[in-house]
Design an enzyme around this catalytic site. Structure first.
Site, PDB file in Angstrom:
ATOM      1  N   ASP A  60       0.816  -1.210   0.000  1.00 42.00           N
ATOM      2  CA  ASP A  60       0.000   0.000   0.000  1.00 42.00           C
ATOM      3  C   ASP A  60       0.850   1.261   0.000  1.00 42.00           C
ATOM      4  OD1 ASP A  60      -2.113   1.742   0.130  1.00 42.00           O
ATOM      5  OD2 ASP A  60      -2.317   1.591   2.295  1.00 42.00           O
ATOM      6  N   ASP A  72      -1.838   7.317  -7.108  1.00 44.99           N
ATOM      7  CA  ASP A  72      -2.218   6.369  -6.053  1.00 44.99           C
ATOM      8  C   ASP A  72      -2.490   4.999  -6.644  1.00 44.99           C
ATOM      9  OD1 ASP A  72      -2.989   5.409  -3.521  1.00 44.99           O
ATOM     10  OD2 ASP A  72      -5.079   5.808  -3.972  1.00 44.99           O
TER      11      ASP A  72
END
Length: 490
Positions: free
Chosen positions: A144, A363
């Site tokens: 992540d 992202d």
């Protein structure tokens, strides 16, 4: 991983393949120059990325994720995940000064890690196999780019934690069996100051207590544990295993919420204690990833790579400024405009300005591309004419679904305009049509853009990133990218 004391709504995952995904897989590589595994020199570290919808993931012990029941369910999961993740980004995206510097690179080795997609908690899209401790234990971790802390399910002092999983021989870390694990003291400045943003607890029950944390996710999930340092084992591309010492990890003993199907999280956000920065320091201060189309066959493998990229087999890499430490832990870029068929859209300049509450971040954990309203309205207006030729449809998958969907009868990519994202220093991202006119369900296409409120950040999601190699140069503050088929050897 989004750790903050705000509880808006449930988090799920996105469809794509980080970046990180650092969130995508594709058969149709006609638009791209071929990139082969040989572009990486020996001595690099590579992690295989496993997308959350990969059939392989469902076969791994301790996880139940895998392909969704239908294409409509797939996009539903992605949309719900994106909604929660964007909310978290909006509340976390507070500009701040850099609080640490990336040091001079130490080595030209390279590490590659296979990466696969993550769970329905809005914290990432892909999994990696991660080995930590002495002797090393293997864990399946979410990769992540929005997380700064690497943590796993753990049994330290709690006598009954995860007894049901241990009984079934599932993966639980026991720091007491690792001779290299060293708890971070509660009374230390690291605990009370450096780790304050990671929700370390300031109260020490006794002088020998380890530094404790209390993470709260936006979906209400709560993770409690202690911080420590341990050794991570990585395998170089030449087969040699090496140790990365003193990696900060979280030993999570208490978990309330949605972390049922994962062992933990690998923190790839920009922070002095994140695994991304720690590994990049050792392997050239760079990491990269390449995302294939999310609808590609499952045997196509994607990698997260630490080390120098040999770009001799790529078309010319483009570079743009990467803003580090400004909107921690995210990777922000200086977008200056968007063009449709070569014509720049009339988007106000404040929408690109990080200092005025706008700007763009890259992202891997977001699937669709989220555009603030001043940008979204202009982009959608430019697509009105070509999509008006098709029957307008609705996905009916809940709130925040793409607003512009249509039937694919008679659809051809050549009928769609060419979109380009322009960066302030001249670089241009030219994604293939399939990255912004996406297959949402059987017989349905959708524009892969979702509006989000102004002021706030716009987010380049992993679908728009697919079929490109992305290189994050942490030492020089540069983001490089080039078209690629992302067809690496497994």
């Amino acid at each position: 991983m989004f750790c903050f004391r705000f509880h808006p709504s449930k988090m799920e995952s996105s469809i794509i393949f980080i970046f990180l995904s650092l969130s995508l897989f594709s058969n149709n590589c006609n638009f791209f120059s071929q990139v082969h595994a040989s572009k990486y020199n020996h001595g690099k570290v590579k992690f295989k990325l496993i997308h959350r919808h990969s059939p392989k993931l469902g076969k791994m012990s301790g996880t139940t994720l895998g392909p969704p029941s239908s294409s409509r369910e797939r996009i539903k999961q992605l949309i719900h995940s994106d909604t929660a993740r964007l909310r978290a980004i909006s509340h976390r995206l507070v500009p701040r000064r850099k609080n640490f510097q990336v040091e001079t690179l130490r080595s030209s080795n390279l590490v590659e890690l296979p990466m696969r997609s993550a769970a329905d908690i809005g914290t990432g899209q892909y999994f990696v196999s991660f080995r930590i401790g002495s002797p090393p234990r293997k864990f399946i971790m979410i990769a992540d780019t929005g997380s700064t802390v690497t943590w796993m399910k753990c049994k330290y002092k709690c006598k009954t934690c995860f007894d049901d999983r241990i009984h079934h021989h599932e993966r639980i870390f026991n720091p007491k069996t690792s001779r290299t694990f060293i708890p971070i003291p509660c009374f230390s400045s690291m605990c009370k100051q450096d780790l304050a943003r990671s929700f370390s607890l300031q109260k020490c029950h006794r002088s020998t207590s380890p530094c404790a944390y209390d993470f709260r996710y936006s979906d209400g999930t709560k993770v409690l544990g202690i911080f420590g340092n341990d050794t991570v084992i990585v395998r170089l591309t030449n087969g040699k295993k090496i140790k990365v010492p003193d990696v900060m990890i979280g030993c999570s003993e208490t978990i309330f919420g949605n972390f049922h199907d994962i062992d933990g999280v690998m923190g790839l956000g920009f922070d002095q204690h994140s695994f991304a920065v720690k590994a990049a320091e050792k392997f050239g201060n760079k990491f990269s990833y390449c995302l294939v189309d999310h609808l590609s066959p499952s045997d196509l493998v994607n990698f997260l790579v630490f080390g120098e990229v040999d770009d001799s087999t790529l078309p010319e890499m483009q570079y743009t400024e990467l803003f580090l430490g400004i909107v921690n832990p995210y990777y922000a870029v200086n977008v200056s405009g968007i063009s449709i068929d070569g014509e720049m859209l009339a988007i106000p300049s404040y929408a690109w300005d990080l200092k005025s509450g706008g700007g763009f971040i890259v992202d891997s954990g977001s699937s669709l591309t989220h555009l603030v309203e001043p940008v979204f309205n202009q982009v959608i207006a430019a697509f009105q004419a070509p999509i008006s030729k098709f029957k307008k449809l609705s996905l009916s998958v809940g709130p925040s679904e793409p607003e512009y969907c249509f039937g694919d009868v008679g659809y051809k990519e050549s009928l769609m305009p060419k979109l380009e994202v322009h960066f302030a220093d001249g670089a241009k991202l030219t994604p293939p049509v399939k990255s912004y006119v996406i297959d949402a369900a059987e017989g349905i296409k959708c524009l892969g853009f979702v509006p989000t409120r102004w002021p706030g950040p716009s987010v380049i999601g992993n679908i728009l990133q697919q079929n490109h190699l992305w290189e994050f140069d942490l030492l020089n503050g540069k983001l490089g990218f080039a078209p690629s088929s992302c067809t690496f050897d497994d």
